[in-house]
Each structure stands twice: as C-alpha cells, then as structure tokens.
Design a protein around this motif. Structure first.
Motif, PDB file in Angstrom:
ATOM      1  N   PRO A  17       0.819  -1.218   0.000  1.00 48.52           N
ATOM      2  CA  PRO A  17       0.000   0.000   0.000  1.00 48.52           C
ATOM      3  C   PRO A  17       0.850   1.263   0.000  1.00 48.52           C
ATOM      4  CG  PRO A  17      -0.716  -1.557   1.693  1.00 48.52           C
ATOM      5  CD  PRO A  17       0.598  -2.057   1.179  1.00 48.52           C
ATOM      6  N   LYS A  18       0.340   2.300  -0.623  1.00 51.03           N
ATOM      7  CA  LYS A  18       1.035   3.580  -0.619  1.00 51.03           C
ATOM      8  C   LYS A  18       1.104   4.110   0.808  1.00 51.03           C
ATOM      9  CE  LYS A  18      -0.218   4.839  -5.350  1.00 51.03           C
ATOM     10  NZ  LYS A  18      -0.889   5.824  -6.243  1.00 51.03           N
ATOM     11  N   GLY A  19       2.236   4.687   1.153  1.00 49.57           N
ATOM     12  CA  GLY A  19       2.444   5.213   2.492  1.00 49.57           C
ATOM     13  C   GLY A  19       3.016   4.212   3.469  1.00 49.57           C
ATOM     14  N   ALA A  20       3.092   2.934   3.074  1.00 49.02           N
ATOM     15  CA  ALA A  20       3.618   1.904   3.965  1.00 49.02           C
ATOM     16  C   ALA A  20       5.143   1.930   3.964  1.00 49.02           C
ATOM     17  CB  ALA A  20       3.118   0.529   3.529  1.00 49.02           C
ATOM     18  N   SER A  21       5.726   1.302   4.961  1.00 50.23           N
ATOM     19  CA  SER A  21       7.170   1.089   4.975  1.00 50.23           C
ATOM     20  C   SER A  21       7.453  -0.311   4.456  1.00 50.23           C
ATOM     21  CB  SER A  21       7.736   1.264   6.381  1.00 50.23           C
ATOM     22  OG  SER A  21       7.157   0.345   7.296  1.00 50.23           O
ATOM     23  N   VAL A  22       8.517  -0.431   3.663  1.00 48.74           N
ATOM     24  CA  VAL A  22       8.788  -1.709   3.013  1.00 48.74           C
ATOM     25  C   VAL A  22      10.290  -1.924   2.884  1.00 48.74           C
ATOM     26  CG1 VAL A  22       8.521  -0.607   0.749  1.00 48.74           C
ATOM     27  CG2 VAL A  22       8.382  -3.091   0.929  1.00 48.74           C
ATOM     28  N   GLU A  23      10.702  -3.145   3.098  1.00 48.98           N
ATOM     29  CA  GLU A  23      12.105  -3.542   2.920  1.00 48.98           C
ATOM     30  C   GLU A  23      12.182  -4.382   1.658  1.00 48.98           C
ATOM     31  OE1 GLU A  23      15.603  -5.805   5.534  1.00 48.98           O
ATOM     32  OE2 GLU A  23      13.658  -5.301   6.425  1.00 48.98           O
ATOM     33  N   THR A  24      13.131  -4.057   0.782  1.00 52.75           N
ATOM     34  CA  THR A  24      13.152  -4.709  -0.524  1.00 52.75           C
ATOM     35  C   THR A  24      14.570  -4.785  -1.064  1.00 52.75           C
ATOM     36  OG1 THR A  24      12.121  -4.661  -2.730  1.00 52.75           O
ATOM     37  CG2 THR A  24      12.795  -2.554  -1.793  1.00 52.75           C
ATOM     38  N   ASN A  25      14.737  -5.495  -2.172  1.00 60.04           N
ATOM     39  CA  ASN A  25      16.031  -5.513  -2.852  1.00 60.04           C
ATOM     40  C   ASN A  25      15.909  -4.790  -4.191  1.00 60.04           C
ATOM     41  OD1 ASN A  25      14.384  -7.647  -3.654  1.00 60.04           O
ATOM     42  ND2 ASN A  25      16.008  -9.164  -3.683  1.00 60.04           N
ATOM     43  N   VAL A  26      16.968  -4.833  -4.998  1.00 63.28           N
ATOM     44  CA  VAL A  26      17.109  -3.897  -6.119  1.00 63.28           C
ATOM     45  C   VAL A  26      15.945  -3.953  -7.100  1.00 63.28           C
ATOM     46  CG1 VAL A  26      18.472  -3.450  -8.202  1.00 63.28           C
ATOM     47  CG2 VAL A  26      19.619  -3.706  -6.004  1.00 63.28           C
ATOM     48  N   THR A  27      15.455  -5.111  -7.454  1.00 64.66           N
ATOM     49  CA  THR A  27      14.503  -5.243  -8.554  1.00 64.66           C
ATOM     50  C   THR A  27      13.278  -4.359  -8.381  1.00 64.66           C
ATOM     51  OG1 THR A  27      15.219  -7.551  -8.775  1.00 64.66           O
ATOM     52  CG2 THR A  27      13.231  -6.894  -9.953  1.00 64.66           C
ATOM     53  N   LEU A  28      12.723  -4.318  -7.183  1.00 64.15           N
ATOM     54  CA  LEU A  28      11.484  -3.577  -6.937  1.00 64.15           C
ATOM     55  C   LEU A  28      11.723  -2.200  -6.330  1.00 64.15           C
ATOM     56  CD1 LEU A  28       9.393  -6.503  -5.368  1.00 64.15           C
ATOM     57  CD2 LEU A  28       9.443  -5.782  -7.762  1.00 64.15           C
ATOM     58  N   MET A  29      12.935  -1.924  -5.937  1.00 63.21           N
ATOM     59  CA  MET A  29      13.225  -0.760  -5.091  1.00 63.21           C
ATOM     60  C   MET A  29      12.774   0.564  -5.688  1.00 63.21           C
ATOM     61  SD  MET A  29      16.908   0.317  -3.516  1.00 63.21           S
ATOM     62  CE  MET A  29      16.941  -1.134  -2.474  1.00 63.21           C
ATOM     63  N   ALA A  30      13.245   0.893  -6.894  1.00 62.18           N
ATOM     64  CA  ALA A  30      12.942   2.201  -7.475  1.00 62.18           C
ATOM     65  C   ALA A  30      11.441   2.397  -7.667  1.00 62.18           C
ATOM     66  CB  ALA A  30      13.675   2.370  -8.803  1.00 62.18           C
ATOM     67  N   HIS A  31      10.715   1.323  -7.908  1.00 61.72           N
ATOM     68  CA  HIS A  31       9.274   1.410  -8.132  1.00 61.72           C
ATOM     69  C   HIS A  31       8.501   1.709  -6.854  1.00 61.72           C
ATOM     70  CE1 HIS A  31       9.232  -0.158 -12.347  1.00 61.72           C
ATOM     71  NE2 HIS A  31      10.415  -0.600 -11.964  1.00 61.72           N
ATOM     72  N   LEU A  32       9.130   1.531  -5.714  1.00 64.18           N
ATOM     73  CA  LEU A  32       8.453   1.726  -4.436  1.00 64.18           C
ATOM     74  C   LEU A  32       8.786   3.055  -3.770  1.00 64.18           C
ATOM     75  CD1 LEU A  32       9.031  -1.890  -3.075  1.00 64.18           C
ATOM     76  CD2 LEU A  32       6.816  -0.916  -3.722  1.00 64.18           C
ATOM     77  N   THR A  33       9.825   3.754  -4.254  1.00 65.86           N
ATOM     78  CA  THR A  33      10.336   4.893  -3.510  1.00 65.86           C
ATOM     79  C   THR A  33       9.508   6.170  -3.651  1.00 65.86           C
ATOM     80  OG1 THR A  33      11.836   5.326  -5.368  1.00 65.86           O
ATOM     81  CG2 THR A  33      12.741   4.152  -3.479  1.00 65.86           C
ATOM     82  N   ALA A  34       8.658   6.268  -4.664  1.00 66.07           N
ATOM     83  CA  ALA A  34       7.946   7.528  -4.897  1.00 66.07           C
ATOM     84  C   ALA A  34       6.934   7.829  -3.798  1.00 66.07           C
ATOM     85  CB  ALA A  34       7.262   7.510  -6.259  1.00 66.07           C
ATOM     86  N   ASP A  35       6.310   6.817  -3.233  1.00 62.24           N
ATOM     87  CA  ASP A  35       5.238   7.073  -2.274  1.00 62.24           C
ATOM     88  C   ASP A  35       5.220   6.081  -1.111  1.00 62.24           C
ATOM     89  OD1 ASP A  35       4.442   4.887  -3.777  1.00 62.24           O
ATOM     90  OD2 ASP A  35       2.946   6.014  -4.908  1.00 62.24           O
ATOM     91  N   ARG A  36       6.372   5.481  -0.836  1.00 62.25           N
ATOM     92  CA  ARG A  36       6.490   4.580   0.309  1.00 62.25           C
ATOM     93  C   ARG A  36       7.839   4.820   0.974  1.00 62.25           C
ATOM     94  NH1 ARG A  36       4.516   2.132  -4.274  1.00 62.25           N
ATOM     95  NH2 ARG A  36       2.577   0.935  -4.129  1.00 62.25           N
ATOM     96  N   THR A  37       7.971   4.421   2.236  1.00 62.46           N
ATOM     97  CA  THR A  37       9.262   4.469   2.925  1.00 62.46           C
ATOM     98  C   THR A  37       9.980   3.162   2.645  1.00 62.46           C
ATOM     99  OG1 THR A  37       8.352   5.866   4.673  1.00 62.46           O
ATOM    100  CG2 THR A  37      10.417   4.706   5.148  1.00 62.46           C
ATOM    101  N   VAL A  38      11.124   3.240   1.995  1.00 63.11           N
ATOM    102  CA  VAL A  38      11.795   2.052   1.475  1.00 63.11           C
ATOM    103  C   VAL A  38      13.130   1.844   2.185  1.00 63.11           C
ATOM    104  CG1 VAL A  38      12.736   0.933  -0.583  1.00 63.11           C
ATOM    105  CG2 VAL A  38      10.675   2.338  -0.757  1.00 63.11           C
ATOM    106  N   TYR A  39      13.380   0.592   2.578  1.00 65.36           N
ATOM    107  CA  TYR A  39      14.655   0.192   3.177  1.00 65.36           C
ATOM    108  C   TYR A  39      15.299  -0.884   2.308  1.00 65.36           C
ATOM    109  CZ  TYR A  39      12.507   2.342   7.311  1.00 65.36           C
ATOM    110  OH  TYR A  39      11.887   3.211   8.161  1.00 65.36           O
ATOM    111  N   TRP A  40      16.624  -0.926   2.363  1.00 64.71           N
ATOM    112  CA  TRP A  40      17.382  -1.966   1.678  1.00 64.71           C
ATOM    113  C   TRP A  40      17.295  -3.261   2.483  1.00 64.71           C
ATOM    114  CZ3 TRP A  40      19.644  -3.878  -2.394  1.00 64.71           C
ATOM    115  CH2 TRP A  40      20.717  -4.750  -2.286  1.00 64.71           C
ATOM    116  N   VAL A  41      17.119  -4.377   1.813  1.00 57.69           N
ATOM    117  CA  VAL A  41      16.969  -5.641   2.518  1.00 57.69           C
ATOM    118  C   VAL A  41      18.210  -5.919   3.370  1.00 57.69           C
ATOM    119  CG1 VAL A  41      17.897  -7.027   0.595  1.00 57.69           C
ATOM    120  CG2 VAL A  41      16.360  -8.078   2.263  1.00 57.69           C
ATOM    121  N   GLY A  42      17.987  -6.156   4.644  1.00 63.47           N
ATOM    122  CA  GLY A  42      19.078  -6.386   5.580  1.00 63.47           C
ATOM    123  C   GLY A  42      19.644  -5.114   6.169  1.00 63.47           C
ATOM    124  N   GLY A  43      19.179  -3.953   5.692  1.00 61.37           N
ATOM    125  CA  GLY A  43      19.727  -2.679   6.157  1.00 61.37           C
ATOM    126  C   GLY A  43      18.772  -1.887   7.023  1.00 61.37           C
ATOM    127  N   ALA A  44      17.715  -2.523   7.492  1.00 67.03           N
ATOM    128  CA  ALA A  44      16.712  -1.821   8.309  1.00 67.03           C
ATOM    129  C   ALA A  44      16.835  -2.242   9.767  1.00 67.03           C
ATOM    130  CB  ALA A  44      15.311  -2.109   7.777  1.00 67.03           C
TER     131      ALA A  44
END
Length: 483
Positions: free
Chosen positions: A405-432
């Motif tokens: 969901p938009k506005g959620a926080s999410v931990e992810t790796n490279v493939t999906l990362m850029a697609h999530l950064t516009a409207d979500r709080t994004v962390y690098w997998v293992g870096g949160a």
C-alpha cells in the motif's frame, strides 16, 4: 603530447570586452539543427531508460537512492535516504547538493522516471554545446553535426544511460560549456561554468582545479591559479569537513576504495599505483577513451581535465570503477570530443604535412567509427522487438509492487526498489536494523548467495522481533506483511 599552443584564443575567440557576439548566438551557427539532433538523442536516451524501468531491469540501487533524496528535497526535508540505513543523511555519503535542482520537476512528476528524463535532457543539451562549438571553431556544419551524433552515441554516455540516473548528469553539460569557453578564449565564462561542478560530487573539485591549470597554460596565470586553488580547497573542505560532519561515522568512507582491497586487506599507495598499471581492463578503458577521437585529442591541453577522474579510478580497488561500464566515463565524453576539436584546429598549421592531412579527415572518420561502434552499445536494444515485450516476470513484479500500500514502509532488494520509492518508505533488505517495516517485498531470485525457498524463514532471520506472513506470491517475487 599536450600542445600548449593549440587553440590559441586569438584564432576564433571574441574578446571579453563585449566586442564579439554574445555567447548564446555564435555567428553563423544556427541553433535549430542541433536542437533537432538533440531532441532525437533525448528521445532515445529516455526511451531506453523508460523501457528498462518498466520491465524492472534497474541495474543497481542508485535510482532508488536518488529518488529518495530528490523526494526529500521536493518535500522541503533534509535529504534522508533510508535505503542506505534508517535516517541516513545522504550528504554524509556523497556531496551532491546539485540534485536539489530536480525538486521542482518532482513536484510535477513524482516518479523515478522524472529523474531519468532529466538526465536524458541534460545529456542531449550537452550534445548541442559540443556540436555548435565544433562548427564555430572548425567552420564546418558537417563537422558540427557529425560530432553531435558521434558524441551523442558515445560509449560513455550510453553506458551512463544504461546505469540509470546519477548526479553526474549535471556535470556533463557543465563540462561541455567549460570546454567551449576555453576553446573560445572566454576565460571568465570558463570559471563561471566550472565552479558549480564542486556541488555535483566531491571529487569534481579536482577537475575544477584542472580547469585552472588549463587557464594557466593558456596564459591566464592569475585567474588560473585562483581557480585551481578554489577547486583544490573545496575538494579538501568537502571530503575532510562537510561529508564527515554529515556522516554517522565522522569520516569520508570512500578512502577505503583506495586503501582496502575487495577482500578488506590494507593496500599501500605504492601497491595501488603498481596494480593499476597492470590492469588490462583499465588500459582498455583508456584506449577506447582516446581512441574514439583517433588519438588526436591527446594534442589538446583540455585533456588535463580527465586526469582527476582517471586518477581515482585507476587507484580504486573496486572493479566497478575500472572499465567501460557504469556511468563513470560520461563526464569524460565532452572533454575528449572538444579536445578533438581543439586539436583539429591546431594541426591545420602544423609543419608536418601528414598531420595536416590527418586533421582534415579526423572528424568524418571519428563520426563514422562512432556510429559503427554504437551498433554494439546499449541503445542497439531499441532496434529489437523483444525489447518491448512484457514477459511474465514483469507482470509478476508489477503485482508485487501493487501489493504494497502507498504510504507503507517496506524492505526490498534492487529489482522492486525504485518502483516503491515515490510514495512509500523504502529500506534496503538487511539494512533496516532497529526497524520492523510493514512489508517485505522480495525478488527471491536476485542478490542472494543461495536461492531463497522459504520467504517466511528469511523474514524471521531479518527481523526476529516481528512476525511476517506471505500476502502475495507471484513467480519469483514474494510480498510479506507484518502481523
């Protein structure tokens, strides 16, 4: 091999007293043909970037990092990039405040695609500068348009487009304008265009210092010395004061790229120098850098501007810095192509008849070779129908992104990362560390030392303090929700 007398200001330059034509409208050099070519180049660059983005082929985490920082600037916040760690201030990593200029564009188009379009436009704009300068200096529209195409299709720019957005997109047109000013003997303009480079990235202060060296060589000793001192001082200020002040660890981390091997062992400066001289990959990159100009660019003092970038890349122990891939060579392209223009002008009066003859054919040969070489570079993918096909993997990736969901926080790796950064709080997998994100969105087939077969177990290892369950499983992608 540098010819300090090449391109003397008296040949074509208008004096800085205002007697000559204004900078924006050189005599006999129309803008429209170059804008048309640049428009095509911009479209090609952006089309490639757009297709790569839409098909989830982003090559690194950098696009996500820059999108987070520009989003922060657009929201009038400090440039915190959670991908690098929760609450990480990006100015403590690289000093690139110039990216704040993209905030107004982000207000209109809050997407990583806005950054990719901006880079395409900046690269294309630099092609206008290179081409028009070539026509003005050499007196030939064919030479100007030919070099516009050769430069626009050069391997340095194409590899940068393939690598998604980076801050050096701003340095490319600034360096083109700087070299243009140097070729036309507009010394104050050269200072004005080069000084902002210190805001692009911390190492660019040394490039600014080299602009001062060229001014010194061209007879502007006081102005050149002042600019060289400014560039060197700003480099020292950035890496010794500004970045450490913004960094959590209180230091500039990238010294380790020279001081540490890829295995983490200490490396002496002497060893770094000797190992750089024995690298085939580095010498291949250097060969192609000067080879695309028929080696004639080596006769121009402008080549001094490539030395800082080549210096740290040769000394670096990181293999990503060595070869022809990634974005590191893009800032060298305007320098070497305008150095070629400088050299062609200089050899016209050479006492060596063979050199005069070589100068006459250099531009058409360089143009032809560049077009042939471009057939084996990234933009060639645009000629293949399969480039535009949407496969099952892409559909699965889109489903995974939509499940967060938009506005959620999410931990992810490279493939999906850029697609999530516009409207979500994004962390690098293992870096949160210390954070339990609302979701984990994972490409199970990419970036792991061994295949991931149980995403729930992986989530437990990443966040033992929380419990996650799979909410969506689409092919190689899994989205887990905290419960």
């Amino acid at each position: 091999m540098l010819d300090v007398q090449s391109g003397a200001a008296a040949e074509t330059a208008a004096p800085e007293t205002g007697a000559g034509p204004p900078e924006g409208s050189p005599p006999g050099v129309p803008l429209r043909p170059y804008v048309l070519v640049a428009g095509v180049l911009c479209a090609l660059y952006f089309l490639y970037s757009w297709v790569q983005y839409e098909q989830f082929r982003t090559p690194s985490w950098d696009l996500g990092i820059f999108n987070q920082s520009v989003r922060a600037y657009a929201e009038l916040r400090a440039p915190v990039v959670d991908i690098k760690g929760p609450g990480f201030l990006i100015l403590g990593d690289h000093f690139s405040p110039v990216t704040a200029l993209l905030a107004p564009l982000y207000w209109i188009w809050s997407s990583p695609l806005a950054l990719l379009f901006a880079q395409a436009a900046l690269f294309a704009a630099s092609a206008v500068v290179v081409g028009r300068t070539a026509q003005q200096v050499l007196g030939s529209r064919a030479a100007g348009l030919g070099l516009t195409v050769a430069y626009g299709l050069s391997w340095g720019l194409q590899e940068a487009v393939k690598s998604d957005f980076h801050e050096i997109a701003f340095a490319v047109p600034l360096l083109a304008l700087t070299c243009r000013a140097l070729l036309l003997g507009r010394w104050t303009a050269a200072v004005a265009w080069s000084a902002p480079l210190v805001l692009v990235k911390e190492d660019m202060g040394l490039t600014v210092a080299m602009v001062g060296a060229v001014l010194f060589v061209r007879g502007q000793k006081r102005l050149g010395a002042a600019l060289a001192a400014f560039g060197a001082a700003f480099f020292a200020l950035t890496v010794l004061v500004l970045i450490p002040a913004a960094s959590r660890v209180g230091q500039y981390d990238y010294w380790a790229k020279i001081e540490k091997s890829s295995e983490g062992a200490d490396v002496s400066f002497a060893h770094a120098v000797l190992s750089s001289l024995g690298s085939d990959v580095k010498w291949e990159m250097l060969f192609f850098l000067v080879g695309i100009t028929g080696f004639l660019a080596l006769r121009s003092p402008l080549m001094l501007l490539v030395l800082p970038t080549l210096g740290w890349r040769f000394l670096s122990q990181d293999p990503n810095h060595w070869g022809m891939i990634w974005h590191y060579s893009a800032i060298l392209m305007p320098v070497v192509f305008l150095a070629l223009v400088d050299a062609v002008r200089a050899v016209r009066t050479s006492p060596r008849s063979w050199l005069v003859a070589y100068g006459k054919v250099a531009v058409p040969v360089v143009t032809a070779v560049s077009i042939v070489v471009a057939l084996d570079l990234p933009l060639r993918e645009l000629l293949r129908s399969e480039t535009y096909r949407t496969d099952t993997r892409t559909l699965d990736a889109r489903r995974a992104v939509d499940a967060v969901p938009k506005g959620a926080s999410v931990e992810t790796n490279v493939t999906l990362m850029a697609h999530l950064t516009a409207d979500r709080t994004v962390y690098w997998v293992g870096g949160a560390k210390g954070v339990s994100p609302d979701f984990l969105a994972l490409d199970l087939d990419s970036g792991w030392s061994q295949p991931v077969t149980d995403p729930v177990q992986l989530a437990a290892s990443l966040h033992p303090e929380a419990r996650y369950e799979v909410s969506v499983r689409a092919g190689q992608f899994a989205v887990l929700r905290r419960v």
